[in-house]
Design a protein around this motif. Structure first.
Motif, PDB file in Angstrom:
ATOM      1  N   MET A   1     -61.784  96.958 -20.491  1.00 13.48           N
ATOM      2  CA  MET A   1     -62.515  97.932 -19.746  1.00 13.48           C
ATOM      3  C   MET A   1     -61.603  99.117 -19.451  1.00 13.48           C
ATOM      4  SD  MET A   1     -63.333  99.453 -16.632  1.00 13.48           S
ATOM      5  CE  MET A   1     -61.932  98.895 -15.766  1.00 13.48           C
ATOM      6  N   LYS A   2     -61.934 100.267 -20.004  1.00 15.75           N
ATOM      7  CA  LYS A   2     -61.153 101.490 -19.763  1.00 15.75           C
ATOM      8  C   LYS A   2     -61.894 102.379 -18.773  1.00 15.75           C
ATOM      9  CE  LYS A   2     -58.502 102.300 -23.925  1.00 15.75           C
ATOM     10  NZ  LYS A   2     -58.214 103.206 -25.003  1.00 15.75           N
ATOM     11  N   MET A   3     -61.112 103.116 -17.973  1.00 18.41           N
ATOM     12  CA  MET A   3     -61.713 104.018 -17.008  1.00 18.41           C
ATOM     13  C   MET A   3     -60.793 105.204 -16.744  1.00 18.41           C
ATOM     14  SD  MET A   3     -63.354 102.902 -13.450  1.00 18.41           S
ATOM     15  CE  MET A   3     -64.509 103.924 -12.642  1.00 18.41           C
ATOM     16  N   THR A   4     -61.390 106.377 -16.562  1.00 15.74           N
ATOM     17  CA  THR A   4     -60.654 107.585 -16.217  1.00 15.74           C
ATOM     18  C   THR A   4     -61.145 108.086 -14.871  1.00 15.74           C
ATOM     19  OG1 THR A   4     -60.409 108.182 -18.545  1.00 15.74           O
ATOM     20  CG2 THR A   4     -60.094 109.945 -16.942  1.00 15.74           C
ATOM     21  N   LEU A   5     -60.217 108.285 -13.946  1.00 20.13           N
ATOM     22  CA  LEU A   5     -60.544 108.835 -12.631  1.00 20.13           C
ATOM     23  C   LEU A   5     -60.033 110.268 -12.572  1.00 20.13           C
ATOM     24  CD1 LEU A   5     -59.442 105.854 -10.360  1.00 20.13           C
ATOM     25  CD2 LEU A   5     -61.736 106.395 -11.144  1.00 20.13           C
ATOM     26  N   ASN A   6     -60.936 111.211 -12.449  1.00 20.54           N
ATOM     27  CA  ASN A   6     -60.554 112.626 -12.385  1.00 20.54           C
ATOM     28  C   ASN A   6     -60.167 112.989 -10.953  1.00 20.54           C
ATOM     29  OD1 ASN A   6     -60.869 113.430 -15.128  1.00 20.54           O
ATOM     30  ND2 ASN A   6     -63.066 113.151 -14.834  1.00 20.54           N
ATOM     31  N   ILE A   7     -59.011 112.478 -10.568  1.00 21.88           N
ATOM     32  CA  ILE A   7     -58.458 112.727  -9.240  1.00 21.88           C
ATOM     33  C   ILE A   7     -56.941 112.801  -9.403  1.00 21.88           C
ATOM     34  CG2 ILE A   7     -58.323 110.263  -8.690  1.00 21.88           C
ATOM     35  CD1 ILE A   7     -59.063 110.987  -5.798  1.00 21.88           C
ATOM     36  N   GLU A   8     -56.320 113.703  -8.668  1.00 19.12           N
ATOM     37  CA  GLU A   8     -54.867 113.840  -8.776  1.00 19.12           C
ATOM     38  C   GLU A   8     -54.187 112.617  -8.166  1.00 19.12           C
ATOM     39  OE1 GLU A   8     -51.349 116.891  -7.384  1.00 19.12           O
ATOM     40  OE2 GLU A   8     -53.378 117.666  -7.584  1.00 19.12           O
TER      41      GLU A   8
ATOM     42  N   ILE B   1     -64.710 105.202  -8.326  1.00 15.74           N
ATOM     43  CA  ILE B   1     -64.791 103.923  -9.032  1.00 15.74           C
ATOM     44  C   ILE B   1     -66.197 103.327  -8.885  1.00 15.74           C
ATOM     45  CG2 ILE B   1     -63.928 101.542  -9.108  1.00 15.74           C
ATOM     46  CD1 ILE B   1     -61.183 102.776  -8.186  1.00 15.74           C
ATOM     47  N   GLU B   2     -66.746 103.359  -7.665  1.00 17.93           N
ATOM     48  CA  GLU B   2     -68.088 102.828  -7.426  1.00 17.93           C
ATOM     49  C   GLU B   2     -69.139 103.551  -8.267  1.00 17.93           C
ATOM     50  OE1 GLU B   2     -68.975 102.913  -3.228  1.00 17.93           O
ATOM     51  OE2 GLU B   2     -67.175 101.749  -2.770  1.00 17.93           O
ATOM     52  N   GLN B   3     -68.994 104.873  -8.405  1.00 12.61           N
ATOM     53  CA  GLN B   3     -69.962 105.670  -9.167  1.00 12.61           C
ATOM     54  C   GLN B   3     -69.872 105.411 -10.666  1.00 12.61           C
ATOM     55  OE1 GLN B   3     -69.076 109.710  -8.125  1.00 12.61           O
ATOM     56  NE2 GLN B   3     -69.651 109.433  -5.983  1.00 12.61           N
ATOM     57  N   GLU B   4     -68.664 105.237 -11.191  1.00 15.74           N
ATOM     58  CA  GLU B   4     -68.469 105.198 -12.638  1.00 15.74           C
ATOM     59  C   GLU B   4     -68.256 103.810 -13.230  1.00 15.74           C
ATOM     60  OE1 GLU B   4     -65.498 108.052 -13.825  1.00 15.74           O
ATOM     61  OE2 GLU B   4     -66.229 109.499 -12.363  1.00 15.74           O
ATOM     62  N   TYR B   5     -67.942 102.821 -12.403  1.00 10.73           N
ATOM     63  CA  TYR B   5     -67.612 101.497 -12.943  1.00 10.73           C
ATOM     64  C   TYR B   5     -68.863 100.745 -13.363  1.00 10.73           C
ATOM     65  CZ  TYR B   5     -65.386  97.004 -13.608  1.00 10.73           C
ATOM     66  OH  TYR B   5     -64.926  95.830 -14.159  1.00 10.73           O
ATOM     67  N   ASP B   6     -68.879 100.269 -14.599  1.00  7.56           N
ATOM     68  CA  ASP B   6     -70.003  99.464 -15.087  1.00  7.56           C
ATOM     69  C   ASP B   6     -69.506  98.266 -15.895  1.00  7.56           C
ATOM     70  OD1 ASP B   6     -69.084 100.813 -17.291  1.00  7.56           O
ATOM     71  OD2 ASP B   6     -71.039 101.473 -17.999  1.00  7.56           O
TER      72      ASP B   6
END
Length: 153
Positions: A1-8, A39-44
């Protein structure tokens, strides 16, 4: 599971002490809350409760000496550094410490979608299930956090 968080990326701060007790930096709390919401918005992906491996890359904001485009007359070394920065190949070897960046991210992942009854979030039960960890930090024109979680056999 890959994820990118657009936050500094932001390092975990130490708790502060006063005559009224201990408290945490409000900016750190706000950052972790924002990170958990992303994470809550984008994690699936799936829920992890066994041994896992985590691979993280922190893309950090660069100082002006690195991120500013050099003049045409600049030295080759300066141009090389700028090209490595724009291609995200330039290592970030200054503060903050990588372990504090990991702590802040793991706390945010653990808090994402946390259910007080089940005592677990939407990604994993607790960050103690991380058995294998690889983390690196690089300069980037686009600060963000990328991570991949894989289940171990």
């Amino acid at each position: 599971m890959k994820m990118t968080l657009n936050i500094e990326p932001k390092p975990q701060t130490r708790p502060r002490f006063s005559k009224f007790g201990t408290y945490e930096d409000p900016k750190m709390k706000a950052w972790r809350r924002q990170c958990s919401q992303l994470i809550e918005q984008e994690y699936d992906g799936q829920f992890f409760d066994g041994p896992i491996s985590v691979d993280i890359t922190f893309y950090m904001k660069a100082p002006l000496s690195v991120s500013k485009k050099p003049t045409p007359k600049a030295r080759a070394k300066t141009w090389d550094m700028f090209k490595r920065f724009t291609s995200e190949m330039l290592w970030h070897f200054k503060k903050p410490d990588i372990d504090n960046l990991v702590k802040a991210l793991f706390d945010s992942i653990s808090k994402a979608g946390y259910n007080k009854i089940d005592k677990k979030g939407i990604v994993w039960t607790d960050d103690s299930i991380v058995c294998d960890l690889r983390a690196c930090k690089k300069y980037s024109p686009n600060p963000r956090i990328e991570f991949e979680i894989t289940e171990l056999e």
